[in-house]
Motif scaffolding. Structure first.
Motif, PDB file in Angstrom:
ATOM      1  N   GLY A 147      37.188  39.520  43.448  1.00 42.68           N
ATOM      2  CA  GLY A 147      36.691  38.620  44.422  1.00 42.68           C
ATOM      3  C   GLY A 147      35.973  37.405  44.046  1.00 42.68           C
ATOM      4  N   PRO A 148      35.718  36.391  44.858  1.00 37.97           N
ATOM      5  CA  PRO A 148      35.272  35.200  44.418  1.00 37.97           C
ATOM      6  C   PRO A 148      33.610  35.603  43.668  1.00 37.97           C
ATOM      7  N   GLY A 149      33.719  34.879  42.699  1.00 36.08           N
ATOM      8  CA  GLY A 149      32.188  35.059  42.032  1.00 36.08           C
ATOM      9  C   GLY A 149      31.853  36.356  41.520  1.00 36.08           C
ATOM     10  N   ALA A 150      32.689  37.409  41.698  1.00 28.98           N
ATOM     11  CA  ALA A 150      32.314  38.906  40.965  1.00 28.98           C
ATOM     12  C   ALA A 150      32.194  38.870  39.604  1.00 28.98           C
ATOM     13  N   HIS A 151      31.192  39.434  39.161  1.00 31.93           N
ATOM     14  CA  HIS A 151      31.041  39.684  37.838  1.00 31.93           C
ATOM     15  C   HIS A 151      31.809  41.319  37.519  1.00 31.93           C
ATOM     16  N   GLY A 152      32.204  41.529  36.164  1.00 30.22           N
ATOM     17  CA  GLY A 152      32.622  42.708  35.619  1.00 30.22           C
ATOM     18  C   GLY A 152      31.972  43.090  34.286  1.00 30.22           C
ATOM     19  N   ARG A 153      32.323  44.259  33.959  1.00 32.77           N
ATOM     20  CA  ARG A 153      31.896  44.756  32.483  1.00 32.77           C
ATOM     21  C   ARG A 153      33.158  45.667  32.170  1.00 32.77           C
ATOM     22  N   LEU A 154      33.971  45.456  31.301  1.00 32.22           N
ATOM     23  CA  LEU A 154      35.231  46.351  31.028  1.00 32.22           C
ATOM     24  C   LEU A 154      35.418  46.453  29.689  1.00 32.22           C
ATOM     25  N   LEU A 155      35.623  47.598  29.391  1.00 33.69           N
ATOM     26  CA  LEU A 155      35.769  47.917  28.042  1.00 33.69           C
ATOM     27  C   LEU A 155      37.514  47.887  27.877  1.00 33.69           C
ATOM     28  N   ILE A 156      37.804  46.845  26.954  1.00 35.93           N
ATOM     29  CA  ILE A 156      39.216  46.642  26.567  1.00 35.93           C
ATOM     30  C   ILE A 156      39.131  46.654  24.778  1.00 35.93           C
ATOM     31  N   ASN A 158      38.167  48.839  23.197  1.00 37.18           N
ATOM     32  CA  ASN A 158      36.926  49.442  22.539  1.00 37.18           C
ATOM     33  C   ASN A 158      35.867  48.128  22.422  1.00 37.18           C
ATOM     34  N   GLN A 159      36.063  46.963  23.112  1.00 41.31           N
ATOM     35  CA  GLN A 159      35.367  45.680  23.167  1.00 41.31           C
ATOM     36  C   GLN A 159      34.637  45.727  24.581  1.00 41.31           C
ATOM     37  N   ARG A 160      33.382  45.548  24.765  1.00 39.29           N
ATOM     38  CA  ARG A 160      33.031  45.255  26.126  1.00 39.29           C
ATOM     39  C   ARG A 160      33.129  43.868  26.619  1.00 39.29           C
ATOM     40  N   HIS A 161      33.658  43.698  27.612  1.00 33.27           N
ATOM     41  CA  HIS A 161      34.200  42.100  28.057  1.00 33.27           C
ATOM     42  C   HIS A 161      33.295  41.857  29.231  1.00 33.27           C
ATOM     43  N   ALA A 162      32.393  40.808  29.280  1.00 31.29           N
ATOM     44  CA  ALA A 162      31.775  40.472  30.396  1.00 31.29           C
ATOM     45  C   ALA A 162      32.670  39.185  31.261  1.00 31.29           C
ATOM     46  N   THR A 163      33.106  39.644  32.475  1.00 36.13           N
ATOM     47  CA  THR A 163      33.935  38.829  33.346  1.00 36.13           C
ATOM     48  C   THR A 163      33.135  38.070  34.419  1.00 36.13           C
ATOM     49  N   ALA A 164      33.848  37.069  35.003  1.00 33.77           N
ATOM     50  CA  ALA A 164      33.275  36.643  35.957  1.00 33.77           C
ATOM     51  C   ALA A 164      34.334  35.686  36.529  1.00 33.77           C
ATOM     52  N   ALA A 165      34.456  35.570  37.786  1.00 30.58           N
ATOM     53  CA  ALA A 165      35.647  35.123  38.795  1.00 30.58           C
ATOM     54  C   ALA A 165      34.952  33.719  39.218  1.00 30.58           C
ATOM     55  N   GLU A 166      35.831  32.767  39.723  1.00 30.19           N
ATOM     56  CA  GLU A 166      35.832  31.622  40.350  1.00 30.19           C
ATOM     57  C   GLU A 166      34.964  31.861  41.487  1.00 30.19           C
ATOM     58  N   ARG A 167      33.788  31.041  41.720  1.00 28.72           N
ATOM     59  CA  ARG A 167      32.677  31.228  42.700  1.00 28.72           C
ATOM     60  C   ARG A 167      33.623  30.824  44.201  1.00 28.72           C
ATOM     61  N   MET A 168      34.179  29.614  44.257  1.00 31.52           N
ATOM     62  CA  MET A 168      34.445  28.954  45.561  1.00 31.52           C
ATOM     63  C   MET A 168      35.601  29.816  46.093  1.00 31.52           C
ATOM     64  N   PRO A 169      35.382  30.446  47.147  1.00 37.84           N
ATOM     65  CA  PRO A 169      36.550  31.336  47.744  1.00 37.84           C
ATOM     66  C   PRO A 169      37.833  30.800  48.037  1.00 37.84           C
ATOM     67  N   PHE A 170      37.921  29.616  48.255  1.00 36.26           N
ATOM     68  CA  PHE A 170      39.476  29.242  48.329  1.00 36.26           C
ATOM     69  C   PHE A 170      40.097  28.611  46.825  1.00 36.26           C
ATOM     70  N   ASP A 171      39.260  28.231  46.199  1.00 40.06           N
ATOM     71  CA  ASP A 171      39.688  27.883  44.745  1.00 40.06           C
ATOM     72  C   ASP A 171      40.000  29.142  44.122  1.00 40.06           C
ATOM     73  N   TRP A 172      39.261  30.353  44.493  1.00 41.54           N
ATOM     74  CA  TRP A 172      39.511  31.637  43.762  1.00 41.54           C
ATOM     75  C   TRP A 172      40.731  32.085  44.353  1.00 41.54           C
ATOM     76  N   GLN A 173      41.140  31.928  45.478  1.00 39.57           N
ATOM     77  CA  GLN A 173      42.558  32.631  46.036  1.00 39.57           C
ATOM     78  C   GLN A 173      43.598  31.772  45.490  1.00 39.57           C
ATOM     79  N   LYS A 174      43.507  30.504  45.474  1.00 34.62           N
ATOM     80  CA  LYS A 174      44.432  29.624  44.680  1.00 34.62           C
ATOM     81  C   LYS A 174      44.981  30.072  43.221  1.00 34.62           C
ATOM     82  N   LYS A 175      43.631  30.282  42.511  1.00 32.66           N
ATOM     83  CA  LYS A 175      43.910  30.961  41.260  1.00 32.66           C
ATOM     84  C   LYS A 175      44.762  32.167  41.160  1.00 32.66           C
ATOM     85  N   VAL A 176      44.074  33.223  42.009  1.00 34.84           N
ATOM     86  CA  VAL A 176      44.701  34.386  41.906  1.00 34.84           C
ATOM     87  C   VAL A 176      46.297  34.365  42.248  1.00 34.84           C
ATOM     88  N   MET A 177      46.454  33.612  43.252  1.00 32.52           N
ATOM     89  CA  MET A 177      47.877  33.540  43.824  1.00 32.52           C
ATOM     90  C   MET A 177      48.880  32.797  42.682  1.00 32.52           C
TER      91      MET A 177
END
Length: 384
Positions: A268-277, A279-298
């Motif tokens: 979702g918009p602005g959501a942060h994550g911590r994923l092991l990919i 065997n490396q820990r990745h810090a992720t973050a998504a686009e914050r603006m709700p409809f810009d995020w939607q456009k990027k995802v699609m």
């Protein structure tokens, strides 16, 4: 000891609110006008598929719908998101599924719909049990609506919680004692109690900078914290984390996953994550603006704008920041597995000498009640 601990959750961010509270620095947006929620949810489904491709084969132990105000979401949308999670990962039959909600009468009517969709825990943003402070905090519900919402949530969901904010402007210790006792009488298994903090970018920050908002000084803030610990412990809801209180077994599993430095996907918009990919820990973050995020995802399957591989040192620092908030403390061995170094015995002894740190029988290091008010300094010393 492995750096991983097999904890995996999914955080789902719903960015929309009916109004922006003056203390809130979360990624929340007031949207007015036409809104095609069904199409918007399709972006969540796509981003879940992308996250699962990065971190396949996980057992999801908790899902948390945060915001914003997720209780503005149609319950059918919640169900679609949970179905997508179960489709791309394995959703533990005992998974905790939490949804944050505002206690307005309109949203309370949706509770049974959320329960039918798979939500089994709700967290209510009550914030105060006094009408004046509710208005000052920008809340749109009354005290009566809040109490009714808590009671309905307790009848509909297996587990529930609500938040209160203290150390507010002009609040006295006697005021807070009376209010907290009411909160403890109302609560069942869990209660979140946050000292008011001023964050840059909020209306409260602007007021404080202009000299129009004054919070309790450090000594009074410490007295508020001490009183809070005494009253909650006496009521059978002791702190298990610096701001969270629960009867044994009623702790928030999703938040424990964060504090125990588990793995989680941010959707979702602005959501942060911590994923092991790989065997490396990745810090992720998504686009914050709700409809810009939607456009990027699609357009590309995800809304991610940050994907950083954390160094050993960064992982160790995050582990300390998160884990030392817990009453159970941290494992020094896991710190070493994450960071590649040991915590300095000299720093440990110094902090123990101040009465800020202790070693538990299982070997964990824990910040003491005396150390919690200066937690940031304790973390900095151990990380040095």
């Amino acid at each position: 000891m492995s750096a991983a601990n097999d904890l995996f959750g999914v955080y789902v961010h719903w960015p929309f609110c009916a109004a922006k509270c003056p203390y809130c620095d979360f990624n929340s947006h007031v949207h007015r006008g036409a809104f095609d929620e069904e199409t918007y949810i399709a972006a969540y489904e796509r981003e879940i598929a992308h996250a699962a491709a990065l971190a396949p084969g996980r057992m999801v132990q908790s899902v948390f719908f945060g915001g914003g105000t997720p209780s503005l979401m149609d319950p059918r949308s919640t169900g679609r998101i949970l179905e997508a999670i179960a489709r791309h990962w394995t959703l533990d039959p005992q998974a905790e599924v939490t949804l944050e909600a505002n206690p307005t009468s309109v949203e309370v009517e949706r509770f049974r719909g959320y329960r039918a969709a798979g939500v089994n825990r709700v967290s209510l943003g009550v914030q105060s049990l006094r009408p004046g402070p509710l208005a000052e905090l920008g809340r749109r519900h009354s005290v009566e609506e809040a109490v009714a919402a808590v009671r309905i949530a307790q009848s509909v969901f297996e587990r529930s919680s609500f938040d209160l904010i203290y150390a507010r402007p002009r609040q006295t210790l006697d005021d807070w004692e009376d209010e907290l006792k009411e909160g403890l009488w109302l609560a069942q298994g869990h209660l979140s109690l946050y000292q008011l903090t001023i964050e840059q970018g909020t209306r409260y920050f602007d007021l404080q900078q202009a000299g129009k908002l004054t919070l309790p000084d450090e000594d009074l803030a410490a007295d508020f914290y001490e009183l809070t610990q005494e009253l909650t412990a006496a009521a059978g809801l002791p702190a298990y984390e610096i701001s969270n209180h629960a009867r044994p077994g009623q702790e928030s599993r999703h938040n424990m996953l964060y504090w125990r430095y588990g793995e989680y996907a941010g959707i979702g918009p602005g959501a942060h994550g911590r994923l092991l990919i790989n065997n490396q820990r990745h810090a992720t973050a998504a686009e914050r603006m709700p409809f810009d995020w939607q456009k990027k995802v699609m357009a590309q399957g995800h809304g991610m704008v940050v994907d950083d591989v954390l160094t050993w040192e960064e992982q160790g620092d995050e582990f300390l920041v998160m884990g030392l908030r817990l009453k159970e403390g941290i494992s020094p061995a896991r710190f070493t597995a994450l960071s590649g170094r040991r915590i300095s015995p000299r720093q440990i002894d110094t902090l123990k000498g101040y009465g800020f740190l202790e070693t538990l029988p299982n070997g964990n290091l824990r910040v003491t009640d005396k150390g919690f008010p200066v937690l940031d300094a304790v973390v900095a010393d151990l990380a040095a």
